[in-house]
Motif scaffolding. Structure first.
Motif, PDB file in Angstrom:
ATOM      1  N   LEU A  82       0.820  -1.208   0.000  1.00 37.46           N
ATOM      2  CA  LEU A  82       0.000   0.000   0.000  1.00 37.46           C
ATOM      3  C   LEU A  82       0.851   1.253   0.000  1.00 37.46           C
ATOM      4  O   LEU A  82       0.579   2.216  -0.710  1.00 37.46           O
ATOM      5  N   LEU A  83       1.889   1.259   0.834  1.00 33.13           N
ATOM      6  CA  LEU A  83       2.662   2.480   1.047  1.00 33.13           C
ATOM      7  C   LEU A  83       3.804   2.624   0.054  1.00 33.13           C
ATOM      8  O   LEU A  83       4.272   3.730  -0.184  1.00 33.13           O
ATOM      9  N   GLY A  84       4.298   1.519  -0.487  1.00 34.37           N
ATOM     10  CA  GLY A  84       5.458   1.590  -1.362  1.00 34.37           C
ATOM     11  C   GLY A  84       6.711   1.947  -0.593  1.00 34.37           C
ATOM     12  O   GLY A  84       7.680   2.441  -1.171  1.00 34.37           O
ATOM     13  N   GLY A  85       6.712   1.714   0.703  1.00 34.58           N
ATOM     14  CA  GLY A  85       7.861   2.019   1.550  1.00 34.58           C
ATOM     15  C   GLY A  85       7.471   1.806   2.988  1.00 34.58           C
ATOM     16  O   GLY A  85       6.339   1.405   3.267  1.00 34.58           O
ATOM     17  N   PRO A  86       8.368   2.085   3.919  1.00 34.83           N
ATOM     18  CA  PRO A  86       8.048   1.835   5.322  1.00 34.83           C
ATOM     19  C   PRO A  86       7.049   2.835   5.898  1.00 34.83           C
ATOM     20  O   PRO A  86       6.298   2.511   6.817  1.00 34.83           O
ATOM     21  N   THR A  87       7.044   4.066   5.385  1.00 34.79           N
ATOM     22  CA  THR A  87       6.087   5.059   5.887  1.00 34.79           C
ATOM     23  C   THR A  87       5.393   5.717   4.696  1.00 34.79           C
ATOM     24  O   THR A  87       5.742   5.487   3.551  1.00 34.79           O
ATOM     25  N   VAL A  88       4.394   6.552   5.007  1.00 33.73           N
ATOM     26  CA  VAL A  88       3.699   7.278   3.943  1.00 33.73           C
ATOM     27  C   VAL A  88       4.690   8.253   3.299  1.00 33.73           C
ATOM     28  O   VAL A  88       5.313   9.054   3.991  1.00 33.73           O
ATOM     29  N   GLY A  89       4.861   8.156   1.996  1.00 35.22           N
ATOM     30  CA  GLY A  89       5.815   9.025   1.307  1.00 35.22           C
ATOM     31  C   GLY A  89       5.436   9.207  -0.146  1.00 35.22           C
ATOM     32  O   GLY A  89       4.287   8.951  -0.533  1.00 35.22           O
ATOM     33  N   ALA A  90       6.388   9.635  -0.960  1.00 35.07           N
ATOM     34  CA  ALA A  90       6.106   9.904  -2.373  1.00 35.07           C
ATOM     35  C   ALA A  90       5.484   8.712  -3.097  1.00 35.07           C
ATOM     36  O   ALA A  90       4.511   8.886  -3.843  1.00 35.07           O
ATOM     37  N   PRO A  91       6.014   7.484  -2.901  1.00 40.79           N
ATOM     38  CA  PRO A  91       5.384   6.351  -3.606  1.00 40.79           C
ATOM     39  C   PRO A  91       3.934   6.135  -3.169  1.00 40.79           C
ATOM     40  O   PRO A  91       3.084   5.771  -3.985  1.00 40.79           O
TER      41      PRO A  91
END
Ligand code: HEM
Lengths: 245, 173
Positions: A191-200
């Motif tokens: 969902l996030l495309g990474g560990p936290t909410v970011g550009a992805p």
């Protein structure tokens, strides 16, 4: 009637409307078969179907809200770039510099909240009227899918302004995904495309919000309305006819 | 109308297809006088519904601006951290139960329960008096959910402590 008749018979009117106005029942039934949108409707329905207390027109209200969201959403897309560097500023520009920008952003936001309410109320109305009973069971199931799609559309849209409200609401919401047994971390990562909410995350939510989910909703909604149309002439209850809660 | 009760006569060739009963069983065809033309009766009502909905949205949008807080800042966690209102009930449950229960099992059970409802409730009657159990169960669940939503939405403040909305407002749309 008279004026509309005269407009139809004028030179411009005749170039516009090829057919005479449909006035008899037979004409109108024929109209259903020659018009794409009317095709979504049956030619006749049971009398209860046109009363307010039967549906409260909540399904239709949901469709209308979805229409408003599509129109205002396309407008917003012209001015919005889904990246952390641009998104917030774009929303400010929409509000302060784009003609009718604030009004259309407001409409999009409030229509989204209202759509969640309308769909939930439609579900309740359908329940109390017993309209999920055979043979309409599967249309109820399709409705549940629509409810989930509506919530996901609302939730993915919530992130897009990229303000504190958006960022942390989505952080809270997606944190729950991590607790799915076994695959939780992978689901969250997806969902996030990474560990936290970011550009992805912003890009993913944007693509889901403006392309994947609306297309899915329209597809499922088409089946929903088609099944409603097919069943709209069935008498539901053997002992009662249609009564109301 | 067509023959309401078509019969197949043995040893005759089939010359046409007549509408029979729907595949789902014994459904009465409504009597001619119990039906109305969609055009104009239903179309006009749907048009009015559309106008009413549009007017409501236009009025709200004209008088209330959509919120826009400061730009997202990953290092500055607001307190309280609120999910959108339609997830407020789940967030409230999160404060009461383990996240596996509140975040996964409860929403999963609700969705599955809704999907399964028509197959669980096999009572064919739509007469409200004959479906007291289903109506009561649904109503209780719905009121509970509305209460949890309202609590999570506006009765929770810093550190998810109880607040009175008229003293401190923490609801975010
Ligand atoms: C995006 C969301 C939805 C839209 C746009 C929508 C739209 C509609 C429309 C236009 C109708 C026919 C007219 C009316 O009853 O007002 C309808 C009927 C129906 N809806 Fe929905 N609906 C949605 C979600 C749901 C949900 C969440 C449920 C329940 C779980 C549901 C269950 C049904 C059923 C069972 C019918 C058939 C009623 C009948 O034949 O008497 N729908 N829907």
């Amino acid at each position: 009637m008279k004026t509309s008749e005269r407009i139809r018979k004028s030179t411009i009117g005749r170039s516009f409307f090829r057919n005479p106005d449909r006035v008899t029942e037979r004409d109108r039934a024929a109209g259903h078969w020659s018009n794409f949108l009317l095709h979504l409707y049956p030619v006749k329905v049971r009398k209860v179907e046109i009363t307010f207390k039967y549906t409260a027109f909540l399904g239709v209200a949901s469709v209308v809200l979805f229409g408003i969201l599509t129109v205002t959403g396309i407008f917003l897309m012209f001015f919005y770039v889904p990246s952390p560097a641009n998104a917030y500023g774009d929303v400010q520009t929409i509000q302060n510099q784009v003609a009718f920008g604030q009004f259309l952003r407001n409409s999009h936001r409030w229509a989204a909240h209202l759509m969640v309410l309308a769909v939930a109320a439609h579900l309740a109305r359908v329940f109390y009227r017993g309209a999920y009973k055979p043979p309409k069971e599967f249309n109820w199931v399709i409705g549940v899918v629509l409810l989930v799609l509506t919530l996901l559309l609302s939730f993915t849209g919530y992130l897009l302004p990229w303000d504190q409200l958006a960022y942390w609401a989505v952080t809270v919401g997606t944190a729950m995904a991590a607790y799915v047994p076994l695959v939780g971390d992978q689901v969250q990562e997806l969902l996030l495309g990474g560990p936290t909410v970011g550009a992805p995350t912003l890009l993913r939510f944007y693509v889901l919000h403006v392309a994947v989910l609306p297309v899915a909703l329209v597809a499922v909604l088409t089946i929903h309305i088609w099944r409603w149309r097919k069943d709209s002439m069935l008498t539901m209850d053997s002992d009662q006819g249609d009564t109301d809660a | 109308m067509l023959d309401p009760d078509p019969r197949v006569i043995a040893n005759k060739r089939l010359l046409g297809v007549v509408p029979g009963k729907p595949g789902v069983g014994d459904r009465k065809e409504p009597a001619e006088e119990d039906t109305v033309m969609v055009w104009p009766n239903l179309l006009i009502r749907h048009a009015v519904t559309a106008l009413v909905v549009i007017v409501i949205v236009v009025l709200i949008a004209a008088f209330f601006d959509a919120p826009l807080r400061e730009i997202a800042n990953p290092t500055n966690t607001p307190n309280p951290e609120k999910a959108p209102w339609y997830f407020a009930a789940l967030q409230e449950l999160l404060a009461l139960f383990h996240p596996l229960v509140a975040g996964v099992l409860v929403p999963g059970a609700i969705i599955l329960g809704l999907v399964a409802l028509p197959y669980i409730d096999r009572n064919p009657s739509i007469d409200p008096r004959k479906r007291q159990i289903a109506r009561t169960a649904f109503t209780v669940f719905m009121l509970l959910w509305i209460a949890l939503t309202l609590i999570g939405f506006m009765f929770r403040g810093e550190n998810w402590s109880w607040v009175w909305p008229w003293e401190e407002w923490h609801g975010e749309l």
